[in-house]
Design an enzyme around this catalytic site. Sequence first.
Site, PDB file in Angstrom:
ATOM      1  N   CYS A 365      -2.733  -4.547  11.687  1.00  9.06           N
ATOM      2  CA  CYS A 365      -1.289  -4.312  11.766  1.00  9.06           C
ATOM      3  C   CYS A 365      -0.574  -5.651  11.781  1.00  9.06           C
ATOM      4  CB  CYS A 365      -0.927  -3.598  13.060  1.00  9.06           C
ATOM      5  SG  CYS A 365      -1.364  -1.881  13.043  1.00  9.06           S
ATOM      6  N   THR A 368       6.804  -8.552  12.424  1.00  4.87           N
ATOM      7  CA  THR A 368       7.760  -9.557  12.891  1.00  4.87           C
ATOM      8  C   THR A 368       8.785  -8.784  13.697  1.00  4.87           C
ATOM      9  OG1 THR A 368       7.508 -10.822  10.838  1.00  4.87           O
ATOM     10  CG2 THR A 368       9.417 -11.333  12.178  1.00  4.87           C
ATOM     11  N   GLU A 399      -5.123  -3.934   5.936  1.00  8.60           N
ATOM     12  CA  GLU A 399      -5.564  -2.543   6.026  1.00  8.60           C
ATOM     13  C   GLU A 399      -4.526  -1.629   5.386  1.00  8.60           C
ATOM     14  OE1 GLU A 399      -7.545  -1.371   9.764  1.00  8.60           O
ATOM     15  OE2 GLU A 399      -6.120   0.283   9.772  1.00  8.60           O
TER      16      GLU A 399
HETATM   17  N1  ACO Z   1      13.950  -6.036   1.948  1.00  6.30           N
HETATM   18  C1  ACO Z   1      13.549  -6.625   0.804  1.00  6.30           C
HETATM   19  N2  ACO Z   1      12.527  -7.522   0.763  1.00  6.30           N
HETATM   20  C2  ACO Z   1      11.894  -7.787   1.914  1.00  6.30           C
HETATM   21  C3  ACO Z   1      12.265  -7.198   3.150  1.00  6.30           C
HETATM   22  C4  ACO Z   1      13.349  -6.287   3.127  1.00  6.30           C
HETATM   23  N3  ACO Z   1      13.795  -5.708   4.247  1.00  6.30           N
HETATM   24  N4  ACO Z   1      11.462  -7.672   4.124  1.00  6.30           N
HETATM   25  C5  ACO Z   1      10.607  -8.523   3.537  1.00  6.30           C
HETATM   26  N5  ACO Z   1      10.862  -8.593   2.190  1.00  6.30           N
HETATM   27  C6  ACO Z   1      10.122  -9.375   1.203  1.00  6.30           C
HETATM   28  C7  ACO Z   1      10.992 -10.448   0.608  1.00  6.30           C
HETATM   29  O1  ACO Z   1      10.526 -10.711  -0.690  1.00  6.30           O
HETATM   30  C8  ACO Z   1      10.732 -11.613   1.515  1.00  6.30           C
HETATM   31  O2  ACO Z   1      10.893 -12.846   0.912  1.00  6.30           O
HETATM   32  P1  ACO Z   1      12.386 -13.467   0.708  1.00  6.30           P
HETATM   33  O3  ACO Z   1      13.090 -13.300   2.028  1.00  6.30           O
HETATM   34  O4  ACO Z   1      12.117 -14.873   0.337  1.00  6.30           O
HETATM   35  O5  ACO Z   1      12.993 -12.652  -0.362  1.00  6.30           O
HETATM   36  C9  ACO Z   1       9.263 -11.450   1.826  1.00  6.30           C
HETATM   37  O6  ACO Z   1       9.066 -10.045   1.893  1.00  6.30           O
HETATM   38  C10 ACO Z   1       8.815 -12.088   3.121  1.00  6.30           C
HETATM   39  O7  ACO Z   1       9.835 -11.969   4.084  1.00  6.30           O
HETATM   40  P2  ACO Z   1       9.689 -12.577   5.548  1.00  6.30           P
HETATM   41  O8  ACO Z   1      11.041 -12.948   6.054  1.00  6.30           O
HETATM   42  O9  ACO Z   1       8.669 -13.639   5.539  1.00  6.30           O
HETATM   43  O10 ACO Z   1       9.091 -11.312   6.324  1.00  6.30           O
HETATM   44  P3  ACO Z   1       9.495 -10.742   7.757  1.00  6.30           P
HETATM   45  O11 ACO Z   1       9.392 -11.804   8.793  1.00  6.30           O
HETATM   46  O12 ACO Z   1      10.758 -10.010   7.664  1.00  6.30           O
HETATM   47  O13 ACO Z   1       8.268  -9.751   8.018  1.00  6.30           O
HETATM   48  C11 ACO Z   1       7.236  -7.614   7.938  1.00  6.30           C
HETATM   49  C12 ACO Z   1       7.807  -8.785   7.108  1.00  6.30           C
HETATM   50  C13 ACO Z   1       6.150  -8.128   8.864  1.00  6.30           C
HETATM   51  C14 ACO Z   1       6.629  -6.573   7.008  1.00  6.30           C
HETATM   52  C15 ACO Z   1       8.437  -7.010   8.743  1.00  6.30           C
HETATM   53  O14 ACO Z   1       9.333  -6.423   7.846  1.00  6.30           O
HETATM   54  C16 ACO Z   1       8.034  -5.988   9.775  1.00  6.30           C
HETATM   55  O15 ACO Z   1       7.570  -6.332  10.847  1.00  6.30           O
HETATM   56  N6  ACO Z   1       8.267  -4.702   9.449  1.00  6.30           N
HETATM   57  C17 ACO Z   1       7.990  -3.606  10.388  1.00  6.30           C
HETATM   58  C18 ACO Z   1       6.514  -3.405  10.583  1.00  6.30           C
HETATM   59  C19 ACO Z   1       5.776  -3.220   9.274  1.00  6.30           C
HETATM   60  O16 ACO Z   1       6.174  -2.428   8.430  1.00  6.30           O
HETATM   61  N7  ACO Z   1       4.668  -3.967   9.114  1.00  6.30           N
HETATM   62  C20 ACO Z   1       3.779  -3.903   7.962  1.00  6.30           C
HETATM   63  C21 ACO Z   1       2.901  -2.726   8.083  1.00  6.30           C
HETATM   64  S1  ACO Z   1       1.565  -2.798   6.936  1.00  6.30           S
HETATM   65  C22 ACO Z   1       0.259  -3.377   7.892  1.00  6.30           C
HETATM   66  O17 ACO Z   1       0.376  -3.427   9.075  1.00  6.30           O
HETATM   67  C23 ACO Z   1      -0.998  -3.843   7.201  1.00  6.30           C
END
Ligand code: ACO
Length: 509
Positions: A365, A368, A399
């Site tokens: 998992c 952020t 995963e």
């Molecule tokens: N909308 C569009 N693009 C997005 C978004 C969004 N809301 N969030 C991330 N991205 C994409 C973008 O391309 C972004 O790059 P950019 O900002 O340069 O365009 C890229 O992802 C990376 O963004 P970060 O700022 O580095 O990512 P963030 O710190 O926001 O974390 C994460 C991403 C971990 C998925 C976060 O959204 C989160 O915690 N979400 C809730 C929990 C979740 O869904 N986790 C993943 C489950 S899958 C698993 O666990 C294996």
Amino acid sequence: MAQNPPKVEATVGSEEPRQKGKATPDTLKIGCIAMVTKDGVPRRAEILSIKQTRSGRQFYCNFDNFNKRLDEWVPVARIDFDQDVEWPNPEKDKLKEGKGKKGSTVSKKSHPKKSQKRPGKREQSVASASEVTTPRPTADTTESNQKLTPAEESQAQTPVNGEAVSTPAAGDEMEVDGQGARAGAAVAAAEPKRPETNGFSRQAEIEKLRTHGSMTQNPAEISRIRNISKVQFGKHDLFPWYFSPYPEAFGMEDVMYICEFCLGYYGDFKAFSRHRTKCTLQHPPGNEIYRDESVSFFEIDGRRQRTWCRNLCLLSKMFLDHKTLYYDVDPFLFYVMTVRDEKGFHLVGYFSKEKESADGYNVACILTLPQYQRKGYGRLLIQFSYELSKIEGKLGSPEKPLSDLGLLSYRQYWGENIIDLLVGFNERDEKVTIEHISTALSMTPQDVEHTLGALRMQIYHRGEHKIVIPEKLILQWEKQKTKKRRVIDPERIQWKPPVFTASSRTWGW
Ligand code: ACO
Ligand code: ZN
């Protein structure tokens, strides 16, 4: 693999026709689909719960094509009673309970390992049998889908502190947001039994969450409705997106207080303040294995720090709908990223990793915290997970299923790193195969293929499979390079792959 742009699945109702008719605020019931205004626009919404408040009846709505994190309580005034509502079909809905919703990947995959996509014959032959080249950038022969689809674009407006406006859920051919892996219910298991409703007792429900993982698919009310409305965490107020199995009483509180260091939770401000005067923790309870000017990473063993890790899982469940673990933390290591100030090391995000993953997953998992999202921390977490895989000399993959935001973030990371690498090969005029890319980036060949497919970088030309970088992507890549980005400096990682005995990987009471 992902040749088509992500599709948006309807999220409410079933394919079967439903009976329609007029409803009133008193007759509208759970399971009905009505027209409900969201941000000034009338939308189809399924009623998931109803409550009586001082200001009148409120209906908890899940909106068609919107991610569950945008579910909300709405007053009667936002429901259009002049239009027919669709009544629930009891027979069909009962059947659905056993099968999961349309478009989900649930089916009967009760064991997460079965859901891991293994390389198909075709995928392997592309990588090994044919030589793949990276021609110098040429005119764009295929349309790139690097640009976000409407569904993805709208996610960009989404969910910092729950103030999102519109987020239709993204889908993709890579498994997204289906049945989860593990789940547990440490806290809820200690709660008193509640009478059965709709044939589901709370205990049965909790057990189902524990063994089936997916919150999205669960038909009973408890898992479908956000139970905590506001969390005070350090200096931030968090507005949860999803249900998390904190003790039931916490659902009654306007605010839940979580100690940002030990992750203990309190419903009462006085008790929380008392705790804060006593709590001495100033960083996650593990070894600091990385430090640079902006962040530190700590490695925490789920078996040694059970309470802390369970609390972390409960916290993260509020923002992760599709899978999580809360109870069985022993087989996992937690890599926790923090930012420092004079008060201590503040939690920004983390990823969990199985001590021994039979499927080669390097992340279980990943999260952020909302107050830090869209600032590049997710990329750092992902990069860190691959740096650990490089040190282990293994290929890694997250995963499955990925959430919508997980897929967007991974795709961005994979795409950027693959293009970085290919540009280097191109400058040296070298040929490259999928295996080259996979080994250099510690990515699985399936993820490389998925990314090449999603970015339309594979073409079949004169009997050969080739990798091309469309000009559009080169331009985007050059633009990205000019941005100042957070990166992990691999030189600063002080870590050796830990070795575990079989007994320390499991939890034995
Ligand atoms: N909308 C569009 N693009 C997005 C978004 C969004 N809301 N969030 C991330 N991205 C994409 C973008 O391309 C972004 O790059 P950019 O900002 O340069 O365009 C890229 O992802 C990376 O963004 P970060 O700022 O580095 O990512 P963030 O710190 O926001 O974390 C994460 C991403 C971990 C998925 C976060 O959204 C989160 O915690 N979400 C809730 C929990 C979740 O869904 N986790 C993943 C489950 S899958 C698993 O666990 C294996
Ligand atoms: Zn504390």
